[in-house]
Design an enzyme around this catalytic site. Structure first.
Site, PDB file in Angstrom:
ATOM      1  N   CYS A 109       0.830  -1.199   0.000  1.00  0.00           N
ATOM      2  CA  CYS A 109       0.000   0.000   0.000  1.00  0.00           C
ATOM      3  C   CYS A 109       0.873   1.260   0.000  1.00  0.00           C
ATOM      4  O   CYS A 109       1.681   1.454  -0.889  1.00  0.00           O
ATOM      5  CB  CYS A 109      -0.960  -0.062   1.193  1.00  0.00           C
ATOM      6  SG  CYS A 109      -2.344   1.087   1.155  1.00  0.00           S
ATOM      7  N   HIS A 110       0.742   2.108   1.002  1.00  0.00           N
ATOM      8  CA  HIS A 110       1.525   3.340   1.112  1.00  0.00           C
ATOM      9  C   HIS A 110       2.893   3.120   1.766  1.00  0.00           C
ATOM     10  O   HIS A 110       3.672   4.057   1.898  1.00  0.00           O
ATOM     11  CB  HIS A 110       0.743   4.394   1.911  1.00  0.00           C
ATOM     12  CG  HIS A 110      -0.403   4.975   1.158  1.00  0.00           C
ATOM     13  ND1 HIS A 110      -1.574   4.288   0.939  1.00  0.00           N
ATOM     14  CD2 HIS A 110      -0.554   6.175   0.549  1.00  0.00           C
ATOM     15  CE1 HIS A 110      -2.410   5.042   0.242  1.00  0.00           C
ATOM     16  NE2 HIS A 110      -1.816   6.196  -0.009  1.00  0.00           N
ATOM     17  N   ALA A 111       3.197   1.889   2.161  1.00  0.00           N
ATOM     18  CA  ALA A 111       4.473   1.606   2.822  1.00  0.00           C
ATOM     19  C   ALA A 111       5.664   1.822   1.897  1.00  0.00           C
ATOM     20  O   ALA A 111       6.794   1.946   2.368  1.00  0.00           O
ATOM     21  CB  ALA A 111       4.485   0.189   3.385  1.00  0.00           C
TER      22      ALA A 111
END
Length: 184
Positions: A109-111
């Site tokens: 995801c946004h990691a």
């Protein structure tokens, strides 16, 4: 594959405030099920953090207190947490050390923001939630819209629906499987 492929291995799931709940808990439990000892790490040790959906998890260690020699696998959970994690010097140092050691780094995801800020995505194939694709490309990564992308020690996925493929690929990378779904 046997059920305890990661027996004796040490893993960590990195979380920040407002992490995507299932992107922390699914890897945590799946890694334990595969036999790894798993800890939660964040910016500070022994800190309760709430996920976007309300799950409360407590960190075991601060990233600054962990070195790559302490771990075999690192998972970075997505959500809003990576925006805070990416600014921490200890987080960036650990991620760089894991990469330098060639140890698996998985992010979803946004990691992807965390390895971008650690300066390790240039020339690498990755995926992420589509809204940060430009951030990854601007940092030199080759971004793909795929369920899971494996590039050497990197395992990346886009969103919670990708978690089963994400964890299968990560475990295969961690045990050194030669043929991994999504690999070059």
């Amino acid at each position: 594959m046997t059920e305890r492929q990661l027996e004796g291995r040490r893993a960590a799931v990195m979380i920040g405030p407002l992490f995507e709940d299932v992107e922390a808990t699914y890897p945590y439990h799946r890694l334990r099920e595969a036999g790894a000892s798993v800890e939660l790490i964040g910016v500070a040790a022994d800190t309760a953090l709430k996920g976007k959906k309300g799950e409360e998890l407590r960190t075991d260690s601060a990233a600054a207190d962990v070195i790559a020699d302490d771990l075999d696998v690192l998972v970075i959970a997505g959500g809003f947490g990576p925006d805070k994690l990416r600014t921490d010097a200890g987080v960036k140092k650990l991620v760089r050390e894991m990469n330098d050691a060639g140890k698996p780094i998985a992010f979803i995801c946004h990691a992807g923001w965390v390895p971008v800020s650690a300066g390790i995505v240039d020339g690498r194939r990755v995926t992420s939630y589509p809204t940060i694709a430009d951030d990854l490309r601007n940092a030199g990564a080759e971004w793909e819209d795929a369920e899971v992308v494996v590039d050497g020690n990197f395992v990346s996925s886009r969103r919670p629906d990708d978690l089963p493929a994400f964890m299968r690929a990560l475990i295969e990378v961690a045990v050194g499987a030669e043929e991994v779904v999504g690999a070059r």
